[in-house]
Design an enzyme around this catalytic site. Structure first.
Site, PDB file in Angstrom:
ATOM      1  N   TYR A  70      -1.130  15.360   8.847  1.00 45.60           N
ATOM      2  CA  TYR A  70      -2.484  14.819   8.699  1.00 45.60           C
ATOM      3  C   TYR A  70      -2.926  14.906   7.235  1.00 45.60           C
ATOM      4  O   TYR A  70      -3.409  13.936   6.649  1.00 45.60           O
ATOM      5  CB  TYR A  70      -3.459  15.579   9.600  1.00 45.60           C
ATOM      6  CG  TYR A  70      -4.885  15.070   9.511  1.00 45.60           C
ATOM      7  CD1 TYR A  70      -5.251  13.887  10.127  1.00 45.60           C
ATOM      8  CD2 TYR A  70      -5.849  15.771   8.786  1.00 45.60           C
ATOM      9  CE1 TYR A  70      -6.556  13.406  10.030  1.00 45.60           C
ATOM     10  CE2 TYR A  70      -7.152  15.302   8.682  1.00 45.60           C
ATOM     11  CZ  TYR A  70      -7.500  14.111   9.314  1.00 45.60           C
ATOM     12  OH  TYR A  70      -8.786  13.639   9.214  1.00 45.60           O
ATOM     13  N   ASP A 114      -5.256  -3.481  16.176  1.00 43.52           N
ATOM     14  CA  ASP A 114      -4.383  -2.337  15.906  1.00 43.52           C
ATOM     15  C   ASP A 114      -4.145  -2.342  14.401  1.00 43.52           C
ATOM     16  O   ASP A 114      -3.493  -3.257  13.877  1.00 43.52           O
ATOM     17  CB  ASP A 114      -3.062  -2.495  16.676  1.00 43.52           C
ATOM     18  CG  ASP A 114      -2.079  -1.370  16.366  1.00 43.52           C
ATOM     19  OD1 ASP A 114      -2.325  -0.573  15.429  1.00 43.52           O
ATOM     20  OD2 ASP A 114      -1.050  -1.299  17.060  1.00 43.52           O
ATOM     21  N   SER A 148     -10.220  12.545   3.853  1.00 42.55           N
ATOM     22  CA  SER A 148     -10.634  13.836   4.427  1.00 42.55           C
ATOM     23  C   SER A 148     -10.576  14.896   3.346  1.00 42.55           C
ATOM     24  O   SER A 148      -9.736  14.836   2.438  1.00 42.55           O
ATOM     25  CB  SER A 148      -9.688  14.232   5.561  1.00 42.55           C
ATOM     26  OG  SER A 148      -9.866  15.604   5.879  1.00 42.55           O
ATOM     27  N   LYS A 183      -3.852  11.838   4.662  1.00 45.31           N
ATOM     28  CA  LYS A 183      -5.183  11.673   4.079  1.00 45.31           C
ATOM     29  C   LYS A 183      -5.150  11.789   2.550  1.00 45.31           C
ATOM     30  O   LYS A 183      -5.976  11.203   1.855  1.00 45.31           O
ATOM     31  CB  LYS A 183      -6.151  12.683   4.710  1.00 45.31           C
ATOM     32  CG  LYS A 183      -6.491  12.331   6.151  1.00 45.31           C
ATOM     33  CD  LYS A 183      -7.225  10.997   6.228  1.00 45.31           C
ATOM     34  CE  LYS A 183      -7.543  10.550   7.625  1.00 45.31           C
ATOM     35  NZ  LYS A 183      -8.344   9.315   7.673  1.00 45.31           N
TER      36      LYS A 183
HETATM   37  N1  LIG Z   1     -14.157  14.478  12.392  1.00 47.40           N
HETATM   38  C1  LIG Z   1     -13.828  15.048  11.260  1.00 47.40           C
HETATM   39  O1  LIG Z   1     -14.033  16.242  11.053  1.00 47.40           O
HETATM   40  C2  LIG Z   1     -13.225  14.223  10.154  1.00 47.40           C
HETATM   41  C3  LIG Z   1     -13.145  14.796   8.879  1.00 47.40           C
HETATM   42  C4  LIG Z   1     -12.590  14.064   7.845  1.00 47.40           C
HETATM   43  C5  LIG Z   1     -12.125  12.783   8.093  1.00 47.40           C
HETATM   44  N2  LIG Z   1     -12.197  12.257   9.345  1.00 47.40           N
HETATM   45  C6  LIG Z   1     -11.672  10.903   9.536  1.00 47.40           C
HETATM   46  O2  LIG Z   1     -12.685  10.054  10.043  1.00 47.40           O
HETATM   47  C7  LIG Z   1     -12.111   9.053  10.886  1.00 47.40           C
HETATM   48  C8  LIG Z   1     -12.781   9.058  12.250  1.00 47.40           C
HETATM   49  O3  LIG Z   1     -12.699  10.355  12.813  1.00 47.40           O
HETATM   50  P1  LIG Z   1     -13.402  10.718  14.218  1.00 47.40           P
HETATM   51  O4  LIG Z   1     -13.540  12.188  14.244  1.00 47.40           O
HETATM   52  O5  LIG Z   1     -14.591   9.848  14.434  1.00 47.40           O
HETATM   53  O6  LIG Z   1     -12.216  10.324  15.229  1.00 47.40           O
HETATM   54  P2  LIG Z   1     -12.213   9.519  16.596  1.00 47.40           P
HETATM   55  O7  LIG Z   1     -10.961   9.919  17.304  1.00 47.40           O
HETATM   56  O8  LIG Z   1     -13.520   9.681  17.317  1.00 47.40           O
HETATM   57  O9  LIG Z   1     -12.107   7.999  16.126  1.00 47.40           O
HETATM   58  C9  LIG Z   1     -10.924   7.393  15.706  1.00 47.40           C
HETATM   59  C10 LIG Z   1     -10.892   5.977  16.251  1.00 47.40           C
HETATM   60  O10 LIG Z   1      -9.756   5.310  15.698  1.00 47.40           O
HETATM   61  C11 LIG Z   1      -9.199   4.491  16.714  1.00 47.40           C
HETATM   62  N3  LIG Z   1      -7.787   4.200  16.443  1.00 47.40           N
HETATM   63  C12 LIG Z   1      -6.722   5.040  16.527  1.00 47.40           C
HETATM   64  N4  LIG Z   1      -5.595   4.389  16.240  1.00 47.40           N
HETATM   65  C13 LIG Z   1      -5.935   3.101  15.968  1.00 47.40           C
HETATM   66  C14 LIG Z   1      -5.203   1.938  15.607  1.00 47.40           C
HETATM   67  N5  LIG Z   1      -3.873   1.945  15.502  1.00 47.40           N
HETATM   68  N6  LIG Z   1      -5.902   0.790  15.391  1.00 47.40           N
HETATM   69  C15 LIG Z   1      -7.255   0.754  15.533  1.00 47.40           C
HETATM   70  N7  LIG Z   1      -7.985   1.823  15.879  1.00 47.40           N
HETATM   71  C16 LIG Z   1      -7.336   2.982  16.102  1.00 47.40           C
HETATM   72  C17 LIG Z   1      -9.368   5.302  18.008  1.00 47.40           C
HETATM   73  O11 LIG Z   1      -9.292   4.474  19.160  1.00 47.40           O
HETATM   74  C18 LIG Z   1     -10.758   5.917  17.788  1.00 47.40           C
HETATM   75  O12 LIG Z   1     -11.778   5.105  18.347  1.00 47.40           O
HETATM   76  C19 LIG Z   1     -10.597   9.349  10.936  1.00 47.40           C
HETATM   77  O13 LIG Z   1      -9.945   8.563   9.975  1.00 47.40           O
HETATM   78  C20 LIG Z   1     -10.542  10.829  10.558  1.00 47.40           C
HETATM   79  O14 LIG Z   1      -9.305  11.185  10.003  1.00 47.40           O
HETATM   80  C21 LIG Z   1     -12.743  12.941  10.385  1.00 47.40           C
END
Ligand SMILES: NC(=O)c1ccc[n+]([C@@H]2O[C@H](COP(=O)([O-])OP(=O)(O)OC[C@H]3O[C@@H](n4cnc5c(N)ncnc54)[C@H](O)[C@@H]3O)[C@@H](O)[C@H]2O)c1
Length: 264
Positions: free
Chosen positions: A150, A57, A137, A154
């Site tokens: 959010y 976590d 992000s 970020k």
């Molecule tokens: N998808 C997008 O468009 C996008 C764009 C910019 C940035 N991001 C960033 O990329 C990262 C991943 O995004 P994603 O779309 O793959 O999301 P996702 O929800 O598929 O993955 C996030 C993961 O983080 C884990 N998580 C959440 N809280 C946690 C904690 N306290 N400890 C450990 N793990 C934890 C979740 O279990 C999950 O597996 C994030 O930081 C997100 O903000 C995503």
């Protein structure tokens, strides 16, 4: 050729789409990868033979201590930490409707988690050297009309990365700290709101892609390629940068506007 042979890399949020793609890419380039998530079962399900799954976590100092101790005991070293775990908003968090609890939930994981991961990585690698890569992000980099909590969380990744890199350079600590700010990446979590709006995945993907220039689909693997580069020796002189992986969306932002035409 990008080479991460025998590098020991820890990726948080490795059960998610982008985290899993990062862990998989690093492993493909030869790294020994520890994939951490709140739910390590998701890591095992996606990456069974490519990495070791770890329960972590990111908001817990005790979990970080345990994870770093376990990794260094297993491999004798740590070279790269990728802070990718993150939460999206549940509510759209318009400022006048936003609960303090939702604000705190987002900042606890997205900011405190990245801080603890950056600090843990720097502590573990400060003699041997290494790299920390934080996933921010485009929303945190430029802002957006919605997503106050959010976006704020970020934006803090930008500041954390800048300050951590400056702090390491000033103290002579050989750990590079860089951030990647993705545009709209096609993942299940990011697609959820479009899916609720449009009903079918096909329509949701088409609507989601219009957020990027020319309807470009940015994949988790596109982000993973940038991470692998920053983790490698090819980026050995790159420190404290904010790298946008956004298909050029940033060039269309207010304040970045161009003259009306190239021959004006
Ligand atoms: N998808 C997008 O468009 C996008 C764009 C910019 C940035 N991001 C960033 O990329 C990262 C991943 O995004 P994603 O779309 O793959 O999301 P996702 O929800 O598929 O993955 C996030 C993961 O983080 C884990 N998580 C959440 N809280 C946690 C904690 N306290 N400890 C450990 N793990 C934890 C979740 O279990 C999950 O597996 C994030 O930081 C997100 O903000 C995503």
């Amino acid at each position: 050729m990008l080479d991460l042979e025998d590098r020991v890399c820890l990726v948080t949020g490795a059960g998610g789409d982008i985290g899993a793609a990062i862990a998989s890419r690093l492993a493909r380039f030869g790294a020994r990868v520890e994939g951490a998530d709140l739910d390590p079962g998701r890591v095992t399900a996606k990456l069974a033979r490519q990495c070791n799954a770890l329960k972590l976590d990111v908001t817990s100092e005790a979990d970080w201590d345990e994870a770093i101790a376990a990794i260094t005991a297993r491999h004798g070293r740590l070279d790269v930490v990728v802070n990718c775990a993150g939460l999206f908003s549940r509510t759209g968090d318009r400022i006048d409707r936003m609960d303090l609890s939702e604000w705190q939930r987002l900042h606890a994981v997205n900011v405190d988690g990245a801080f603890l991961g950056t600090r843990a990585g720097i502590r573990a690698m400060k003699n041997s050297g290494g790299a920390v890569i934080n996933i921010g992000s485009i929303v945190g980099y430029f802002g957006a009309r919605s997503g106050v909590g959010y976006g704020s969380s970020k934006a803090a990744i930008r500041g954390l990365t800048m300050q951590a890199a400056a702090s390491c350079v000033s103290a002579g600590i050989p750990v590079r700290v860089n951030a990647i700010h993705p545009g709209y990446v096609l993942t299940d979590s990011a697609l959820a709101s479009e899916l609720a709006r449009h009903g079918t995945r096909e329509k949701a993907v088409a609507a989601f892609a219009t957020r990027n220039p020319g309807g470009t689909v940015i994949t988790p693997e596109n982000v993973a390629d940038a991470v692998a580069f920053l983790a490698s020796d090819m980026a050995r002189m790159i420190n404290g940068v904010q790298l946008l992986v956004d298909a050029g969306l940033s060039t269309q932002m207010p304040g970045r506007s161009f003259v009306p035409s190239e021959d004006t």
